[in-house]
Each structure stands twice: as structure tokens, then as C-alpha cells.
Design an enzyme around this catalytic site. Structure first.
Site, PDB file in Angstrom:
ATOM      1  N   VAL A  77     -28.452  44.583  20.784  1.00  0.00           N
ATOM      2  CA  VAL A  77     -29.055  43.674  21.741  1.00  0.00           C
ATOM      3  C   VAL A  77     -30.118  44.460  22.511  1.00  0.00           C
ATOM      4  O   VAL A  77     -29.837  45.525  23.049  1.00  0.00           O
ATOM      5  CB  VAL A  77     -27.977  43.159  22.726  1.00  0.00           C
ATOM      6  CG1 VAL A  77     -28.587  42.234  23.771  1.00  0.00           C
ATOM      7  CG2 VAL A  77     -26.853  42.463  21.965  1.00  0.00           C
ATOM      8  N   CYS A  78     -31.333  43.932  22.557  1.00  0.00           N
ATOM      9  CA  CYS A  78     -32.416  44.643  23.248  1.00  0.00           C
ATOM     10  C   CYS A  78     -32.124  44.757  24.743  1.00  0.00           C
ATOM     11  O   CYS A  78     -31.867  43.758  25.414  1.00  0.00           O
ATOM     12  CB  CYS A  78     -33.735  43.909  23.057  1.00  0.00           C
ATOM     13  SG  CYS A  78     -35.024  44.526  24.150  1.00  0.00           S
ATOM     14  N   VAL A  79     -32.196  45.972  25.254  1.00  0.00           N
ATOM     15  CA  VAL A  79     -31.810  46.199  26.652  1.00  0.00           C
ATOM     16  C   VAL A  79     -32.726  45.483  27.643  1.00  0.00           C
ATOM     17  O   VAL A  79     -32.249  44.853  28.598  1.00  0.00           O
ATOM     18  CB  VAL A  79     -31.705  47.717  26.968  1.00  0.00           C
ATOM     19  CG1 VAL A  79     -33.028  48.438  26.772  1.00  0.00           C
ATOM     20  CG2 VAL A  79     -31.191  47.943  28.382  1.00  0.00           C
TER      21      VAL A  79
END
Lengths: 130, 102, 130
Positions: A77-79
């Protein structure tokens, strides 16, 4: 063959997450390798374990967690996208002073570099979105 | 070089399929999924444009998305292949790269 | 400093193309796409950006989103050169349809026909669309 998959939309509103799931299941059945599933934009919302759909509907989040466990999928999941939308793991919650984390099993939060790296290391990248 | 173009938007009210068709080069593949599957039907206002595109690109449509929407596979434009997710995976593997027209 | 991806297959430079087809502000795709582009520059890949359909509006001069309480990220397009991201392509037909000329854009771009874009797309290893 090595595939990477990017998912740009959250669950339920758009079909993207369902399409990606069905694609990945078929690819695994054919013996292909899924090196990474990267959740970006509203796609990060696929990673909240607080999702509680009606019982007669599919649970998209749980379905991802179960698939990840079964096939040892790397679901990232992209931070930056996650921070904007309130998706946090324990470390993110602590760092940002949040009173809870909400990430579902099998997902991990990491940087956008993971997407570029997946592009470099895979033979094909398939993007699902709106 | 043959590449795969994936379109997921309905062609009625959205220009994505038109842009894709204009951009796709000779020998490429176009796959219609999600709301784009309606454009595969033989009796729509898009049919002539899609048939024209078949001169340069091979066009497929995702059967499960047609079925979900109550569209009859037998009424798909002749020459368009109706495929399942396994066929989707095969096209991705067989073509050189993939562009999703989001 | 050695990054993990630098240990991977040496000299594995891939052609990455980022395709932007959506207008800014109405949705977040333009902003978050730019974030990926900036990260990809750090991986020393062969990066090109395409703006077509409503994506051409991302490069319009004189954007003033402060008027709607949003951040002006359009200046970042001008900074891309500093990250060695220099291949910016715009679909000529999309520009014309929208009444735009090169003078309306905030950066230097190469204008291409759809056919030329198609050929360029064929040459890519990874195409990410936003």
C-alpha cells in the site's frame, strides 16, 4: 512469467479491485508469478480491515488477505496515498499519533519506489483503475 | 511489436475507446473489460467504428463482464473473441506490453 | 549510498511511460501521478510522460488552485528537467480539440500525432496510466 499488478481504485465503488483479483487468480492458476500487488490512489482503501459489507456480498478486503496468505503475495500500500486516506499500520499510527491502526492482514505500507521496482523486476505490469 | 490496450469505459458518453482505437497501431490487441464490453455488441452506434478498428487490431471482450451485464455473447460483433480471465492472462503474456486506458 | 534496487540486475534500464489522461483538481490522479514520476527518476530509468485527452489540461499555464483551497503542483512540471525527466509528449489532436496551443502550456513539450504516440507506446517496457 512475472506479473506485477497496480490497483488504483478502492473496493465496491469501482470494479477495478474485483477485476484485478480475478486476473490474479487466473494468472496464478496458470503458473505465473505475481511479484507484487501495488495499491495506489483510492486503491489503498482495499487495505482497511474495518470493512464490513453485508453478509450476502463478497468481502473484498478479506478476499485479498486470504489470497495473499494462500499464495504468499506481496501486497503493498503506497504510504503517501495511505496517509491522505487514513490507512495506517502500527508503525504509521505511532509515528502520526493516531489512536488506532486499521490495516488488514497481508498488506504492508511502503513507498512508491516499490511500484517502480515492481516495474523493473516484472515482465508485465497490468493496471486496474477507473 | 504488438501491444495490448485494455479499455474499461463505456464507449457511450466517454471518448476513451475512440482514443484507444486511434492510437493503437497495426498488429496490436484491444481488450474490452468492465463497462467497455457494451461496445462489442453488433447492434450499437459504435459497431462500425469497432469493425473498422479490427482492420488493424485484434479485439477481444471479457466474457464474464458481458454475462454480468446480461449481454448475449452470440450478438457480439463477428471476429471479436469472447475470452475468460484465463484468456485475459494469456493475451497479457503473449503481447509485449500493456496499456490500460484509465 | 547503495539502495536495494541497485543490487538488482545490473544495467536493467527499462523504458517507463506515464500516461496522463485526466484533468487536474477534479480528481487527484494528476498530482499522485507526478509523485510516481519523481520517484521513478531516482531509479535512473528511461522515463517519458505523455499527456493526452483531458491530461493536456495538467500543463495549462496560470493555474491558481489556491482559489479553491488546493495546492498548486503545476510548478513541479517545470522542475522535472532537474530530475532528468525531459521527455514530455503531448497529443496534438487532444490539444486542438480543447482549443489549446503550445503557447498555453507551462513547459516545453513535443507534440505528437496519435499514430506517433502509438508507435512510441509500442517501444515501452512499462506503461503506467493514471
Amino acid at each position: 512469467m512475472k506479473f506485477a499488478v497496480q490497483i488504483n481504485e478502492g473496493p465496491y465503488t469501482h470494479q477495478a479491485s474485483d477485476s484485478a483479483y480475478n486476473f490474479i487468480v487466473a494468472a496464478l492458476e496458470k503458473g505465473h508469478e505475481i511479484i507484487r500487488v501495488f495499491f495506489y490512489h483510492d486503491g489503498v482503501n482495499n487495505a482497511t480491515r474495518f470493512t464490513t459489507p453485508p453478509q450476502d456480498d463478497r468481502n473484498i478486503v478479506t478476499r485479498w488477505s486470504e489470497l495473499a496468505e494462500k499464495h504468499n503475495l506481496d501486497m503493498v500500500v503506497c504510504v503517501a496515498a495511505a496517509q491522505r486516506r487514513g490507512i495506517a499500520d502500527e508503525g504509521e499510527a505511532k509515528r502520526n499519533g493516531l489512536d488506532a491502526d486499521n490495516i488488514a492482514p497481508g498488506f504492508r505500507i511502503s513507498g512508491l519506489g516499490q511500484l517502480v521496482e515492481a516495474g523493473i523486476q516484472s515482465d508485465r505490469v497490468v493496471v486496474f483503475g477507473d | 511489436m504488438a501491444m495490448l490496450h485494455i479499455v474499461n469505459k463505456s464507449a457511450f458518453g466517454n471518448a476513451t475507446l475512440n482514443s484507444c482505437i486511434k492510437t493503437a497501431t497495426q498488429g496490436s490487441s484491444i481488450l474490452l473489460i468492465e463497462d467497455a464490453v457494451y461496445a462489442a455488441m453488433g447492434n450499437t452506434s459504435m459497431a462500425d467504428i469497432v469493425k473498422e478498428a479490427m482492420n488493424k487490431a485484434s479485439i477481444s471482450v471479457l466474457g464474464p463482464d458481458l454475462a454480468a451485464r446480461g449481454m448475449d455473447q452470440s450478438k457480439v460483433i463477428e471476429g471479436i473473441s469472447v475470452i475468460g480471465y484465463d484468456g485475459f492472462v494469456d493475451i497479457v503474456a503473449e503481447t509485449d506490453n500493456v496499456q490500460s486506458w484509465l | 549510498m547503495s539502495e536495494p534496487w541497485e543490487d538488482e540486475e545490473e544495467g536493467a534500464i527499462k523504458k517507463f511511460m506515464f500516461i496522463n489522461r485526466k484533468a487536474p483538481y477534479g480528481t487527484i490522479y494528476a498530482l499522485e501521478s507526478l509523485e510516481v514520476v519523481l520517484i521513478s527518476a531516482a531509479f535512473d530509468q528511461d522515463v517519458s510522460l505523455v499527456f493526452s485527452d483531458d491530461g493536456v489540461f495538467q500543463l495549462k499555464k496560470d493555474q491558481d488552485p489556491e482559489s479553491i483551497g488546493m495546492k498548486n503542483f503545476s510548478r513541479t512540471y517545470r522542475a522535472l528537467e532537474g530530475y532528468d525527466v525531459e521527455k514530455l509528449y503531448v497529443d496534438k489532436e487532444s490539444m486542438e480539440e480543447r482549443g489549446l496551443t503550445e503557447d498555453d502550456l507551462l513547459v516545453d513539450v513535443e507534440m505528437l500525432s496519435k499514430e506517433e504516440l502509438g508507435n512510441l507506446m509500442n517501444e515501452q517496457d512499462v506503461v503506467l496510466s493514471f
